[in-house]
Design a protein around this motif. Structure first.
Motif, mmCIF file in Angstrom:
data_model
loop_
_atom_site.group_PDB
_atom_site.id
_atom_site.type_symbol
_atom_site.label_atom_id
_atom_site.label_comp_id
_atom_site.label_asym_id
_atom_site.label_seq_id
_atom_site.Cartn_x
_atom_site.Cartn_y
_atom_site.Cartn_z
ATOM 1 N N LEU A 135 0.864 -1.178 0.000
ATOM 2 C CA LEU A 135 0.000 0.000 0.000
ATOM 3 C C LEU A 135 0.900 1.227 0.000
ATOM 4 C CD1 LEU A 135 -2.272 -1.225 2.923
ATOM 5 C CD2 LEU A 135 -2.742 -1.463 0.484
ATOM 6 N N ILE A 136 0.822 2.035 -1.035
ATOM 7 C CA ILE A 136 1.636 3.241 -1.125
ATOM 8 C C ILE A 136 0.710 4.442 -0.953
ATOM 9 C CG2 ILE A 136 3.244 4.581 -2.527
ATOM 10 C CD1 ILE A 136 3.760 1.904 -4.090
ATOM 11 N N TYR A 137 0.842 5.106 0.192
ATOM 12 C CA TYR A 137 -0.005 6.244 0.506
ATOM 13 C C TYR A 137 0.721 7.547 0.176
ATOM 14 C CZ TYR A 137 -3.072 3.149 3.122
ATOM 15 O OH TYR A 137 -3.943 2.159 3.484
ATOM 16 N N THR A 138 0.012 8.456 -0.471
ATOM 17 C CA THR A 138 0.495 9.815 -0.670
ATOM 18 C C THR A 138 -0.338 10.728 0.216
ATOM 19 O OG1 THR A 138 1.210 9.403 -2.936
ATOM 20 C CG2 THR A 138 0.828 11.706 -2.310
ATOM 21 N N ASN A 139 0.326 11.391 1.140
ATOM 22 C CA ASN A 139 -0.331 12.298 2.069
ATOM 23 C C ASN A 139 -0.077 13.733 1.618
ATOM 24 O OD1 ASN A 139 -0.905 10.272 4.460
ATOM 25 N ND2 ASN A 139 1.151 9.883 3.742
ATOM 26 N N THR A 140 -1.122 14.456 1.310
ATOM 27 C CA THR A 140 -0.990 15.862 0.908
ATOM 28 C C THR A 140 -1.093 16.697 2.177
ATOM 29 O OG1 THR A 140 -2.019 15.364 -1.217
ATOM 30 C CG2 THR A 140 -1.912 17.689 -0.555
ATOM 31 N N ILE A 141 0.019 17.332 2.534
ATOM 32 C CA ILE A 141 0.105 18.052 3.800
ATOM 33 C C ILE A 141 0.274 19.540 3.528
ATOM 34 C CG2 ILE A 141 1.369 18.261 5.973
ATOM 35 C CD1 ILE A 141 2.346 15.353 5.445
ATOM 36 N N ASN A 142 -0.565 20.329 4.155
ATOM 37 C CA ASN A 142 -0.455 21.792 4.066
ATOM 38 C C ASN A 142 0.160 22.289 5.364
ATOM 39 O OD1 ASN A 142 -1.789 21.895 1.545
ATOM 40 N ND2 ASN A 142 -3.756 21.758 2.584
#
Length: 143
Positions: A135-142
């Protein structure tokens, strides 16, 4: 603090106490601890590894915040003798995903979005057959 450290810590926190059929599944950081006891579930040794982190600038920045895309790989490993199947790794992966992406406003960390890429692999030798759900998660963090 480094973004990788923060993201990895949040994943460890979210996955702590992960169980399948009342059996606790250990979570490792990059490599399996050789002294750890690996549980057997449905005839397979089972564990999870957090690995392959990377960060990059978000392609589209927003006003007054800096956007980072932080990837992390969660690998579910189920290692059988010479006979087994991949369903167990998929079932454990489903449990993990429900803890990571529980809903748009209740995601794991304070992020704009958490997206997922999934793949499966299999490895075998004369004594063992291992199925891996990645499982490859991309977390978009501001920030």
């Amino acid at each position: 603090m480094n973004i990788s450290t923060i993201v990895r810590g949040k994943y460890f926190q979210a996955l702590s106490g992960l169980k399948y059929g009342n059996v606790a599944i250990p979570i490792f950081d990059e490599v399996v601890n050789p002294s750890a006891v690996i549980p057997v579930i449905n005839g397979a040794e089972c564990y999870v590894i957090l690995q392959n982190q990377q960060e990059r600038d978000g392609g589209m920045q927003i006003y007054c915040q800096y956007r980072i895309l932080a990837d992390i790989t969660v690998k579910v490993v189920t290692k059988f003798g010479t006979v087994g199947g991949k369903k167990l790794s998929e079932d454990i992966a489903d449990l993990i995903d429900s803890k990571i992406r529980s809903g748009r406003n209740t995601n794991l960390i304070s992020v704009a979005d958490v997206s997922l890429i999934e793949r499966s692999t299999v490895e075998s030798n004369k004594d063992n057959l291992a199925f891996q759900k990645i499982l490859i998660y991309t977390n978009t963090i501001n920030i």
